[in-house]
Design an enzyme around this catalytic site. Structure first.
Site, mmCIF file in Angstrom:
data_model
loop_
_atom_site.group_PDB
_atom_site.id
_atom_site.type_symbol
_atom_site.label_atom_id
_atom_site.label_comp_id
_atom_site.label_asym_id
_atom_site.label_seq_id
_atom_site.Cartn_x
_atom_site.Cartn_y
_atom_site.Cartn_z
ATOM 1 N N GLN A 62 0.826 -1.206 0.000
ATOM 2 C CA GLN A 62 0.000 0.000 0.000
ATOM 3 C C GLN A 62 0.863 1.261 0.000
ATOM 4 O OE1 GLN A 62 -2.682 0.540 3.331
ATOM 5 N NE2 GLN A 62 -3.927 2.052 2.262
ATOM 6 N N ASP B 235 17.660 -12.073 -4.043
ATOM 7 C CA ASP B 235 18.497 -11.056 -3.404
ATOM 8 C C ASP B 235 17.769 -9.717 -3.445
ATOM 9 O OD1 ASP B 235 20.441 -9.451 -2.376
ATOM 10 O OD2 ASP B 235 22.010 -10.039 -3.790
ATOM 11 N N ASP C 162 9.830 -19.939 7.978
ATOM 12 C CA ASP C 162 9.323 -18.682 7.420
ATOM 13 C C ASP C 162 7.803 -18.724 7.393
ATOM 14 O OD1 ASP C 162 8.730 -16.401 6.067
ATOM 15 O OD2 ASP C 162 9.945 -16.830 4.298
ATOM 16 N N ASP D 56 9.275 -11.158 1.482
ATOM 17 C CA ASP D 56 10.680 -11.323 1.099
ATOM 18 C C ASP D 56 11.181 -10.184 0.228
ATOM 19 O OD1 ASP D 56 10.850 -13.694 2.461
ATOM 20 O OD2 ASP D 56 10.582 -14.969 0.700
#
Length: 296
Positions: free
Chosen positions: A84, A279, A220, A265
């Protein structure tokens, strides 16, 4: 010291829904600010209402931009918005293009989120499930405000319903009618690279089907959540990061839309333990160099 990210204008990082600067010792932009500053950039992470409409958040961002310009002596800023935060940055640029050199959308729901649509349909505000979800979000927002150590300003207003509506396809469509700058004319295409003197860029990721190797990040929870949320996507099935669809993220010059990164991520959360081959910090560093090369 390398000056590869020493852009002409400060880099201002705008978080998404339920965003923060730092929770205790855990930063929202894990490792990103440090990497950009190491390259010579002036980087400022800002706080706006974690739960509110894009317009309210955008006005808060404009006030913060004024402060940053006074503090740094800069004439303009480069805005990076996650989720957002992308819409928030777009609002600020549309309202005051003279203060904004560029807007970069990182996994931004620039055409709405199918997850928000699903929740609107299956958890309506006037239902028991909707009230339960609202209570949960209110609790999470309260807890995060309690743990926030990076923001020292006044208490920011909260409007859970407005926050949710701002992310639905219908809500974003209304927003886009008012603030179309940088949007593609065709679904899945690029948008204009510059509007009213503001450069527009975007990038996003997609969940990689069948890939469970988290590169050491076996716990995770956010990735598991994103894989669960991805099941709600109908328009872009299998082409989302768990919260935002691949083509829905497009804005301006699309740098990439299928990086192997979920919605969290992509800003290096979960303490930077992302999947192999990913990455996210490099994407920010490379983009700062891109902005510098463009004179921004």
């Amino acid at each position: 010291m390398s000056q590869g990210t020493a852009t002409r204008y400060p880099l201002v990082l705008v978080p998404g829904m339920l965003g923060f600067i730092r929770l205790l010792l855990y930063p929202y932009w894990y490792g990103i600010i440090k990497a950009l500053r190491r390259g010579g950039a002036t980087v400022i992470a800002v706080q706006v209402s974690p739960l509110n409409s894009t317009e309210v958040r955008g006005e808060q961002l404009l006030a913060r931009i004024d402060e940053i310009l006074r503090e740094t002596g800069a004439a303009r800023v480069n805005l990076f918005g996650h989720s957002q935060g992308s819409l928030t940055a777009r609002y600020a640029a549309a309202k005051r293009p003279d203060l904004v050199a560029s807007v970069t959308s990182v996994a931004g729901p620039n055409h709405g989120s199918e997850l928000a649509d699903y929740l609107q349909k299956h958890y309506p505000a006037n239902s028991a499930k909707g009230r339960l979800l609202k209570a949960l979000l209110r609790f999470v927002g309260w807890l995060m405000a309690l743990l926030e150590t990076g923001y020292h300003g006044p208490k920011l207003p909260v409007d859970i319903h407005a926050s949710h509506q701002s992310l639905t396809s219908e809500g974003v469509a209304l927003f886009n009618q008012r603030y179309p700058q940088g949007l593609p004319e065709t679904w899945g295409g690029h948008g204009p690279k510059e509007v009213n003197g503001v450069r527009y860029y975007s990038w996003s990721g997609t969940l990689q089907p069948g890939k469970t190797d988290r590169g050491g990040n076996l716990f995770d929870g956010t990735n598991r959540s994103c894989r669960l949320f991805a099941k709600t996507f109908v328009r872009e099935p299998g082409q989302c990061d768990g919260m935002v669809g691949r083509y829905s993220s497009h804005l301006g010059t699309v740098i990439g839309d299928d990086y192997p990164l979920d919605h969290f991520d992509i800003v290096n959360q979960s303490l930077g333990l992302v999947g192999k081959g990913a990455d996210p910090v490099r994407l920010f560093v490379e983009h700062a160099a891109r902005l510098k090369a463009a004179g921004l």
